[in-house]
Design a protein around this motif. Structure first.
Motif, PDB file in Angstrom:
ATOM      1  N   LYS A 153       0.844  -1.193   0.000  1.00  0.00           N
ATOM      2  CA  LYS A 153       0.000   0.000   0.000  1.00  0.00           C
ATOM      3  C   LYS A 153       0.879   1.242   0.000  1.00  0.00           C
ATOM      4  O   LYS A 153       1.988   1.246   0.527  1.00  0.00           O
ATOM      5  N   ILE A 154       0.364   2.295  -0.633  1.00  0.00           N
ATOM      6  CA  ILE A 154       1.107   3.553  -0.717  1.00  0.00           C
ATOM      7  C   ILE A 154       0.726   4.429   0.465  1.00  0.00           C
ATOM      8  O   ILE A 154      -0.452   4.649   0.732  1.00  0.00           O
ATOM      9  N   GLU A 155       1.718   4.930   1.157  1.00  0.00           N
ATOM     10  CA  GLU A 155       1.491   5.769   2.327  1.00  0.00           C
ATOM     11  C   GLU A 155       2.376   7.003   2.278  1.00  0.00           C
ATOM     12  O   GLU A 155       3.474   6.980   1.730  1.00  0.00           O
ATOM     13  N   SER A 156       1.851   8.073   2.874  1.00  0.00           N
ATOM     14  CA  SER A 156       2.661   9.273   3.073  1.00  0.00           C
ATOM     15  C   SER A 156       3.398   9.122   4.397  1.00  0.00           C
ATOM     16  O   SER A 156       2.805   8.725   5.404  1.00  0.00           O
ATOM     17  N   GLN A 157       4.692   9.432   4.390  1.00  0.00           N
ATOM     18  CA  GLN A 157       5.462   9.283   5.615  1.00  0.00           C
ATOM     19  C   GLN A 157       6.517  10.381   5.718  1.00  0.00           C
ATOM     20  O   GLN A 157       6.759  11.121   4.770  1.00  0.00           O
ATOM     21  N   THR A 158       7.109  10.468   6.883  1.00  0.00           N
ATOM     22  CA  THR A 158       8.107  11.508   7.128  1.00  0.00           C
ATOM     23  C   THR A 158       9.455  11.082   6.574  1.00  0.00           C
ATOM     24  O   THR A 158       9.910   9.962   6.791  1.00  0.00           O
ATOM     25  N   CYS A 159      10.101  11.977   5.838  1.00  0.00           N
ATOM     26  CA  CYS A 159      11.468  11.776   5.361  1.00  0.00           C
ATOM     27  C   CYS A 159      12.390  12.688   6.163  1.00  0.00           C
ATOM     28  O   CYS A 159      12.007  13.804   6.530  1.00  0.00           O
ATOM     29  N   GLU A 160      13.572  12.245   6.419  1.00  0.00           N
ATOM     30  CA  GLU A 160      14.493  12.992   7.279  1.00  0.00           C
ATOM     31  C   GLU A 160      15.716  13.438   6.498  1.00  0.00           C
ATOM     32  O   GLU A 160      16.340  12.661   5.791  1.00  0.00           O
ATOM     33  N   ARG A 161      16.040  14.716   6.615  1.00  0.00           N
ATOM     34  CA  ARG A 161      17.263  15.269   6.030  1.00  0.00           C
ATOM     35  C   ARG A 161      18.166  15.717   7.167  1.00  0.00           C
ATOM     36  O   ARG A 161      17.707  16.265   8.162  1.00  0.00           O
ATOM     37  N   LYS A 162      19.461  15.506   7.029  1.00  0.00           N
ATOM     38  CA  LYS A 162      20.404  15.833   8.093  1.00  0.00           C
ATOM     39  C   LYS A 162      21.495  16.748   7.561  1.00  0.00           C
ATOM     40  O   LYS A 162      21.895  16.662   6.410  1.00  0.00           O
ATOM     41  N   THR A 163      21.983  17.620   8.445  1.00  0.00           N
ATOM     42  CA  THR A 163      23.080  18.508   8.059  1.00  0.00           C
ATOM     43  C   THR A 163      23.864  18.920   9.291  1.00  0.00           C
ATOM     44  O   THR A 163      23.417  18.735  10.433  1.00  0.00           O
ATOM     45  N   LEU A 164      25.043  19.468   9.040  1.00  0.00           N
ATOM     46  CA  LEU A 164      25.926  19.947  10.103  1.00  0.00           C
ATOM     47  C   LEU A 164      26.350  21.360   9.727  1.00  0.00           C
ATOM     48  O   LEU A 164      26.999  21.577   8.713  1.00  0.00           O
ATOM     49  N   GLU A 165      25.938  22.352  10.553  1.00  0.00           N
ATOM     50  CA  GLU A 165      26.178  23.755  10.246  1.00  0.00           C
ATOM     51  C   GLU A 165      27.103  24.376  11.285  1.00  0.00           C
ATOM     52  O   GLU A 165      27.116  23.972  12.455  1.00  0.00           O
ATOM     53  N   SER A 166      27.866  25.391  10.846  1.00  0.00           N
ATOM     54  CA  SER A 166      28.652  26.215  11.772  1.00  0.00           C
ATOM     55  C   SER A 166      27.819  27.443  12.133  1.00  0.00           C
ATOM     56  O   SER A 166      27.420  28.222  11.262  1.00  0.00           O
ATOM     57  N   VAL A 167      27.542  27.637  13.417  1.00  0.00           N
ATOM     58  CA  VAL A 167      26.656  28.701  13.890  1.00  0.00           C
ATOM     59  C   VAL A 167      27.443  29.668  14.769  1.00  0.00           C
ATOM     60  O   VAL A 167      28.197  29.247  15.662  1.00  0.00           O
ATOM     61  N   LYS A 168      27.252  31.006  14.518  1.00  0.00           N
ATOM     62  CA  LYS A 168      27.895  32.045  15.327  1.00  0.00           C
ATOM     63  C   LYS A 168      27.024  32.285  16.556  1.00  0.00           C
ATOM     64  O   LYS A 168      25.836  32.571  16.447  1.00  0.00           O
ATOM     65  N   GLU A 169      27.603  32.154  17.735  1.00  0.00           N
ATOM     66  CA  GLU A 169      26.847  32.231  18.979  1.00  0.00           C
ATOM     67  C   GLU A 169      27.409  33.338  19.880  1.00  0.00           C
ATOM     68  O   GLU A 169      28.617  33.415  20.116  1.00  0.00           O
ATOM     69  N   PHE A 170      26.523  34.262  20.341  1.00  0.00           N
ATOM     70  CA  PHE A 170      26.924  35.353  21.242  1.00  0.00           C
ATOM     71  C   PHE A 170      27.202  34.787  22.628  1.00  0.00           C
ATOM     72  O   PHE A 170      26.375  34.074  23.207  1.00  0.00           O
ATOM     73  N   ARG A 171      28.374  35.101  23.186  1.00  0.00           N
ATOM     74  CA  ARG A 171      28.779  34.557  24.470  1.00  0.00           C
ATOM     75  C   ARG A 171      28.765  35.593  25.583  1.00  0.00           C
ATOM     76  O   ARG A 171      28.911  35.254  26.746  1.00  0.00           O
ATOM     77  N   GLY A 172      28.620  36.900  25.242  1.00  0.00           N
ATOM     78  CA  GLY A 172      28.624  37.946  26.265  1.00  0.00           C
ATOM     79  C   GLY A 172      29.524  39.113  25.870  1.00  0.00           C
ATOM     80  O   GLY A 172      30.049  39.176  24.747  1.00  0.00           O
TER      81      GLY A 172
END
Length: 763
Positions: free
Chosen positions: A239-258
Motif C-alpha cells: 500500500k502507498i502511504e505518506s510518511q516523514t522523510c528525514e534530512r540531516k546537516t551539520l552547520e557552523s553557527v555564530k553564537e553570542f557569548r557575552g
C-alpha cells in the motif's frame, strides 16, 4: 578516508531513488515493440532501464567536500551505473568534475560498456578548489551534454554536492530545467538543503536525495513503479502511504557569548578608552530537517520466517526469497533436513559434562546434538536413539528408543544441565556397556539384535584409563564412534581402535560441519554384515618409477584408511600386502597381523621400490605365494585382490587376472591419473570391479566406494563359495568336494593339504 557504512547505504539508496524517477522517463521513450527491461535483481532490487537516455554526472570536487566524500560520490555514481543498460544506442554516461573550474572527465560517447564506464569513474582523481557550482552549470548550458545525442533523447543531470556554492546557482539551474533537462541534486556529506532544492527539478521529493536506509529507497522504487504507466496497480499486500522523510546537516553557527572590556580609540578621543565589546564563538550544530514523501509499504518475503531449522532468510523481492541452510539441511527451499538416518541401529550419545569440558563446551555439544537429530531423525527412522551425559558418573537422560517423537527427544536434550566434576570417560564407557542398552521389563524377553553404537562427544582428556573399558565394549560387539577436539585424536583412536570411526575438529566453530560425517559413520555400522564377514583381502600396490615415491605413499595411506574399516582378526578379515616394480614383493602375508593396530604399524614400514612395473608378475605372485594355505589363506572364505596402479606395465596382467577369477578370487582395479583404461578394464573383467580416479589427491574421496564394491561382491546373490577354489591342496594335490566339505587327494605327499612328504614321514 574509507567510506562509512552509513554512506554506502546512502549511495545505494540514493541511486535507487534516482533511478525510480529515471525509469519513468525510460518507459516513456519506448514504443510498444521496443525492449524494456525493468527487473529486480537478487543483489539489491535494482531496476534496469534499456531505453535511450543521456546521463551526465556533475561531481563536486571542491575542498569543502574533501577527498573522502569525493570518493563516496564516485561510489554512488558507480552504484547507479549498475542500474543502467549502458550501450551506445541506449544509456550513455558522462562525468564532469568541478571546483574552481569545471573539467570534463569523459564525454558520453567515450565508453561503450558498463564496465568501461565504471572503471573510468574509479580512475577519476580529486581536483580540489572552491565550490563554483554556478560555473559548472553554465558550462553545461554552453557545451550541452558532450558526446550526447539530439534533443529527442531525455537528458538527466545528476549533481553530487554539499550545496555550499560560492557563486549564484539559481539562474543557471532554472535555465537548465527550462530547457528540458531533468536535474537531480544528491546531498553529499552534510549538505545545504535549501540550495539543493533550488537546483533540483520538481517535485523535489523525487529529485532531492539523501537516503540513509536502503529500505526507504526500495520502497520509493516500488512507489514509482506503481505510479508508472506500466505498473498501474499496487502489488498484493502493498500500500502507498505518506510518511516523514528525514534530512540531516551539520552547520557552523555564530553564537553570542557575552561582553568583555576592550580598549578603543578614535579621532575625537586623543587617548584610548575602555568599552564593552561583544564576544562570539562558532560551534558545529547537527540538525535534522523533516519532509514528506510517498512510499509503497510492502511486506517483506522473509516476514513469515519461512526458513526452518536455523536457516537464514534472504529476501529477493516482493514474493521471492532464498534460505541459507545450515549443514545437514537444504532438502527443500525452506531448509528441510536433507540427511536421513535410514540405518537400523541402537544408538546412544554419550556427552561429556565435566568441568574440564566447561559450560561453553557442554552447550556446544548440546547444540551439535540437537542439530544432528533435527537433520537426520524423522518419524519413520529405523534407528533407536538414547542420550546420556557423564562426568564423575553417568546419568541416563533418554533411554535408547524411549522417546515417542523427535520433539520429545529434543526437549529432553534441552533439559540437560551442566554437571561439572572430573572427566571419567573410561568409567562412563564401562557403565554404558553394562547398562546403557538394557531393555525395559516389558520387552525383556525380546532379543534386540540391532548393532549397538555409542557416539562419544567430548573435548577434554579423560582422567582415568580408557583403553581397557573401550576394549571391554568392543569385545561385546559395541561400535564406538568418538567426536572431539583435534588434540584428543590419540585418545579417541584408542577408544574406537579405528581412525575411521574418529571425528576431530581444529576449530569448535567447525563442529556443526561434521554432521554428515557422523551420519555416514553411524550408518556404515549397519553395513557390518559385510565388513564382519570372513574375507581374505590382498592389496597389490604399484611401487614403480611410473607411480613415483609420492604417489606410492599416497596409495599406501589409502590402503591404511580402507583396511581399518574391516574387522581385522584371524576369524573375520585378513589383509595381505604385495608391492611391485619389475618384481613383486610380499610386504606381509594374510596371517601376519591379527589386529588393525599392528596392520597400520606394518604398513608404515613398507618401502618404495622403483623400477619398471609388471602387474602381471604381481598377480601371478599373489596366486602362487599369497592366496595359499601355507600363507594363511582360508578355504571357504571370500577372497579379493585390489590392484592399484597408474596403468603402465599392465599389458601382461590380463591372463593372470583371469586365472585369479577362475579360482573364485575377485579382482578390483583402481586406475590413477592418465591410466590405460582399456588394459585395466580387461584386468578387472567388468566396470563393476573398476574405479578410475583423476589424481592421487582424489583417493580420499573413494575409500567408502571401494569398501562398498567389496561388500556388494561379498553379499550378492550367488552360489556358496567353492571350497576347492583356489585349490587348498599343495604339491599338486587334487581337491575333492564332499558333503559340504573337501578333502585333498595327494600324490607322494600326505597330510590334510598334502603338506608332508612321505619320505620325511617314513624317516
Amino acid at each position: 578516508s574509507a567510506p562509512s557504512l552509513s554512506y554506502f547505504a546512502f549511495c545505494f539508496s540514493a541511486s535507487l531513488f534516482i533511478f525510480t524517477a529515471l525509469s519513468s522517463l525510460c518507459l516513456q521513450q519506448l514504443h510498444v515493440n521496443q525492449e524494456t527491461i525493468v527487473k529486480i535483481s537478487a543483489a539489491g532490487q535494482l531496476m534496469q532501464c534499456s531505453a535511450a537516455i543521456d546521463v551526465l554526472f556533475l561531481l563536486d570536487g571542491s575542498y569543502s567536500i574533501g577527498k573522502g566524500s569525493f570518493e563516496r560520490s564516485k561510489h554512488f555514481a558507480i552504484t547507479l551505473c549498475n542500474a543502467l543498460d549502458i550501450n551506445p544506442d541506449r544509456v550513455r554516461v558522462g562525468v564532469l568534475q568541478y571546483s574552481s573550474t569545471p573539467r570534463l572527465e569523459f564525454p558520453l560517447d567515450s565508453f561503450l560498456t558498463k564496465e568501461e564506464v565504471k572503471e573510468q569513474i574509479k580512475k577519476t582523481t580529486f581536483k580540489g578548489g572552491s565550490t563554483e557550482t554556478g560555473l559548472a552549470l553554465k558550462y553545461v548550458l554552453r557545451k550541452g551534454f558532450p558526446g550526447g545525442r539530439n534533443s529527442s533523447i531525455p537528458q538527466i543531470l545528476i549533481i553530487l554536492s554539499d550545496g555550499k556554492s560560492q557563486g549564484n546557482v539559481f539562474q543557471p539551474a532554472k535555465r537548465l530545467k527550462d530547457s528540458g533537462i531533468t536535474v537531480f541534486a544528491v546531498g553529499v556529506k552534510f549538505p545545504r538543503w535549501e540550495e539543493l532544492h533550488k537546483l533540483a527539478s520538481e517535485p523535489s521529493e523525487q529529485h532531492v536525495l539523501f537516503a540513509e536506509h536502503v529500505d526507504d529507497a526500495v520502497n520509493g522504487l516500488y512507489t514509482t513503479l506503481t505510479n508508472s504507466t506500466v505498473c498501474n496497480a499496487v502489488s498484493p499486500g502493498c500500500k502507498i502511504e505518506s510518511q516523514t522523510c528525514e534530512r540531516k546537516t551539520l552547520e557552523s553557527v555564530k553564537e553570542f557569548r557575552g561582553n568583555y572590556m576592550c580598549w578603543k580609540g578614535s579621532k575625537r578621543h586623543k587617548s584610548p578608552f575602555t568599552s564593552l565589546c561583544p564576544f562570539y564563538t562558532w560551534k558545529r550544530v547537527y540538525t535534522k530537517h523533516q519532509a514528506r514523501c510517498y512510499r509503497t509499504i510492502c511486506p517483506d518475503s522473509c516476514d513469515s520466517q519461512p526458513c526452518e531449522f536455523g536457516g537464514t532468510c534472504v529476501s529477493e523481492g516482493l514474493d521471492a526469497y532464498r534460505c541459507i541452510c545450515p549443514v545437514g539441511f537444504g532438502g527443500d527451499t525452506n531448509c528441510a533436513p536433507k540427511l536421513s538416518l535410514d540405518c537400523s541401529v541402537d544408538l546412544l550419545f554419550l556427552v561429556d559434562s565435566s568441568s574440564n569440558s566447561t559450560l561453553e563446551g557442554f552447550l556446544r555439544h548440546k547444540a551439535f546434538l540437537k542439530r544432528f537429530i533435527q537433520a537426520v531423525l524423522s518419524t519413520d527412522t529405523p534407528a533407536h536413539v538414547g542420550v546420556a551425559q557423564y562426568s564423575n558418573d553417568v546419568k541416563m537422560e533418554v533411554k535408547v528408543g524411549e522417546y515417542s517423537d523427535v520433539s520429545d527427544l529434543l526437549n529432553s536434550i534441552d533439559a540437560m544441565n551442566f554437571r561439572g566434576g572430573s572427566t571419567r570417560t573410561g568409567k562412563a564407557l564401562r557403565y554404558i556397556t553394562q547398562f546403557g542398552f538394557k531393555s525395559s521389563p516389558v520387552f525383556a524377553d525380546i532379543q534386540d539384535d540391532l548393532p549397538r553404537v555409542v557416539v562419544l562427544i567430548t573435548n577434554s582428556k579423560s582422567q582415568d584409563s580408557v583403553i581397557s573399558p573401550a576394549k571391554y565394549a568392543r569385545d561385546r560387539e559395541f561400535f564406538l564412534i568418538a567426536v572431539g577436539s583435534d588434540f584428543l585424536k590419540e585418545e579417541l583412536n584408542d577408544i574406537t581402535a579405528n581412525p575411521q570411526r574418529t571425528i576431530t575438529y581444529f576449530n569448535p566453530q567447525n563442529l556443526i560441519s561434521k554432521i554428515p560425517d557422523l551420519r555416514t559413520k553411524i550408518c556404515s555400522v549397519d553395513n557390518q554384515g559385510c565388513l564382519s564377514q570372513s574375507l581374505d583381502l590382498v592389496f597389490a600396490l604399484d611401487a614403480s618409477a611410473g607411480v613415483g615415491r609420492d604417489g606410492f605413499f599416497q596409495l599406501r595411506d589409502f590402503v591404511k584408511r580402507v583396511s581399518v574399516q574391516f574387522d581385522i582378526n584371524r576369524d573375520v578379515t585378513q589383509v595381505g600386502l604385495v608391492t611391485y616394480g619389475s618384481r613383486p614383493h610380499t610386504a606381509f602375508a594374510l596371517d601376519t597381523h591379527d589386529s588393525g593396530f599392528s596392520l597400520l604399524q606394518a604398513m608404515d614400514q613398507v618401502p618404495y621400490i622403483g623400477g619398471l612395473a609388471s602387474t602381471g608378475s604381481a598377480l601371478l605372485h599373489i596366486y602362487d605365494d599369497v592366496m595359499t594355505i601355507q600363507k594363511g589363506a582360508r578355504p571357504g572364505v571370500n577372497k579379493a585382490v585390489v590392484v592399484m596402479t597408474d596403468g603402465a606395465g599392465a599389458a601382461d596382467a590380463t591372463v593372470p587376472a583371469q586365472k585369479l577369477r577362475d579360482n573364485g578370487i575377485a579382482v578390483f582395479v583402481i586406475g590413477i591419473g592418465d591410466a590405460q583404461r582399456d588394459s585395466l578394464l580387461r584386468i578387472a573383467g567388468s566396470e563393476k570391479y573398476f574405479l578410475s580416479l583423476p589424481s592421487y589427491e582424489d583417493l580420499k574421496n573413494f575409500e567408502d566406494i571401494l569398501v562398498q564394491k567389496v561388500c556388494d561382491v561379498e553379499t550378492e546373490a550367488k552360489n556358496p563359495v567353492n571350497l576347492c577354489k583356489p585349490n587348498p591342496c599343495m604339491n599338486d594335490g587334487m581337491c575333492i568336494l564332499r558333503n559340504g566339505s573337501y578333502r585333498c587327494e595327494c600324490k607322494d605327499w600326505e597330510g590334510p593339504h598334502c603338506e608332508y612328504s612321505k619320505c620325511v614321514l617314513n624317516k
